[in-house]
Write an enzyme that holds these catalytic residues in place. Sequence first.
Site, mmCIF file in Angstrom:
data_model
loop_
_atom_site.group_PDB
_atom_site.id
_atom_site.type_symbol
_atom_site.label_atom_id
_atom_site.label_comp_id
_atom_site.label_asym_id
_atom_site.label_seq_id
_atom_site.Cartn_x
_atom_site.Cartn_y
_atom_site.Cartn_z
ATOM 1 N N HIS A 1 0.903 -1.161 0.100
ATOM 2 C CA HIS A 1 0.092 -0.056 -0.162
ATOM 3 C C HIS A 1 0.904 1.158 0.012
ATOM 4 O O HIS A 1 1.954 1.282 0.441
ATOM 5 C CB HIS A 1 -0.797 0.070 1.364
ATOM 6 C CG HIS A 1 -1.645 -0.971 1.535
ATOM 7 N ND1 HIS A 1 -1.388 -2.251 2.134
ATOM 8 C CD2 HIS A 1 -3.126 -1.390 1.414
ATOM 9 C CE1 HIS A 1 -2.380 -2.977 2.242
ATOM 10 N NE2 HIS A 1 -3.472 -2.436 2.011
ATOM 11 N N ASP B 1 2.450 1.833 3.313
ATOM 12 C CA ASP B 1 3.345 0.973 4.134
ATOM 13 C C ASP B 1 4.836 1.431 3.647
ATOM 14 O O ASP B 1 5.522 1.312 4.451
ATOM 15 C CB ASP B 1 3.244 -0.385 3.308
ATOM 16 C CG ASP B 1 1.912 -1.050 3.337
ATOM 17 O OD1 ASP B 1 1.174 -0.517 4.258
ATOM 18 O OD2 ASP B 1 1.380 -1.793 2.374
HETATM 19 C C1 XUL Z 1 -7.342 -6.644 4.383
HETATM 20 C C2 XUL Z 1 -6.580 -7.054 3.376
HETATM 21 C C3 XUL Z 1 -5.800 -5.955 2.503
HETATM 22 C C4 XUL Z 1 -5.963 -6.105 1.139
HETATM 23 C C5 XUL Z 1 -4.902 -4.789 0.481
HETATM 24 O O1 XUL Z 1 -8.051 -7.794 4.805
HETATM 25 O O2 XUL Z 1 -6.474 -8.245 2.791
HETATM 26 O O3 XUL Z 1 -4.427 -6.051 3.245
HETATM 27 O O4 XUL Z 1 -5.198 -7.432 0.670
HETATM 28 O O5 XUL Z 1 -5.491 -3.846 0.688
#
Ligand code: XUL
Length: 437
Positions: A102, A105
Amino acid sequence: MTEAFFPDIPKIQYEGPQSRNPFAFKHYNADEVVEGKTMSEHFRFSAAYWHVMRNELGDPFGPGTALMPWDDRSDSVENALNRVDVFFEFLEKTGIDYYAFHDRDVAPELGTLSKSNDALAQVVDKLAAKQQETGKQLLWGTACLFAHPRYAQGAGTSPYADVFAYAAAQIKAAIDATHKLGGLGYTFWGGREGYATLWNTDMKRELEHLAKLLHLAVDYKQKIGFEGQFYIEPKPREPSTHQYDSDAAACLNFLREFDLLDHFKLNIEANHATLAGHSMYHELTVSAAAGALGSIDANRGDELIGWDTDQFPTDIYTNTEVMLTVLGMGGFTTGGLNFDAKRRRESHEPADLFHAHIGGMDAFARGLKIAAALRADGRVEEFVKQRYASFDSGIGADVESGAATLEGLSNHALSQPEPVIPSGRQEMLENIINEHL
Ligand code: XUL
Ligand code: CO
């Protein structure tokens, strides 16, 4: 490359099933060929930046426990840049070829959007250099549209237009980052795209807004020539009470209703499937049947706990089902197996990061070998084929081709004795699976 951060951990090698070395693979042998492809080509393993680098292992009852001696816990760009070195050492030592992140992150959210964008751009430059140096690739990028308080009531589905615009801005920057890094995909997971109560919610408008946001992202992607695959990741709840992208079928319906199906595939996560009251196998089968299985977030839940525990995927039975589906669709194209999984709060030492990923990779290697053995055995596949054989000719073939009419079927049924149906043989089939486990 610098190897300063995990001094006690060797590069993880394949030593075979007899090995008792906890820092060795027992089953995952990157170059071993199964059904014409190497294991590493089958799996396309990916490490999740948010879990490896940013998950401090807190829970609702206590703070994080993870030891991260390389991290000064500050929001500085220097700290963020330093983490990149740590992460790439981790990828090198585990032999994981892909990663996912993300925006927030990899780089800090700072006081203003433009400062946050600048920080992201700086870290992306370093990620690009490390990719160049190591050959590692970005499986997918995404924007975190669920952590900051501005998104407490939604991002694309927020009732507030300025929040919608902020989400759009973050998506734009995250797509730019992913594009710059040659990312193979970009994921949308709508953690806050849902509602806490219908008493304050205009569901129809929220769904239309969410679709609008995805269309804007598709338009932007085409404008800048980003060729990565867009994914939508189903999950029924947590953090929202109800999330609109609740399961694979709901996502497919949403994409179809809003004319987005050509632009998206699904990223299916095991623990999200079970939260939705489905098995992982079910969610994968629904997606694959629609030609929309794009990528997988590999993890598992806990039968005794009703939330998203994101444990490492050590269940060989499930991994066999996953690999049967992946082999059945001819393998991943843009997608892969992304370890969206975290260590337990008790497993707070850096070494546990390695044990966790080694375990997931070995358990998938076993799943692959078992799936390939089942396919070579052929009995299960043949049983399923025979079960539907009455649709291969005669009245069944007329149904499938569209030649049958309701009157014709009625005449057929009137002319026949009561149908006698054979057993579904579930237990016999389960026994065949167990023969190979
Ligand atoms: C949350 C989840 C996230 C997504 C990306 O449960 O799986 O980490 O994979 O936003
Ligand atoms: Co996920």
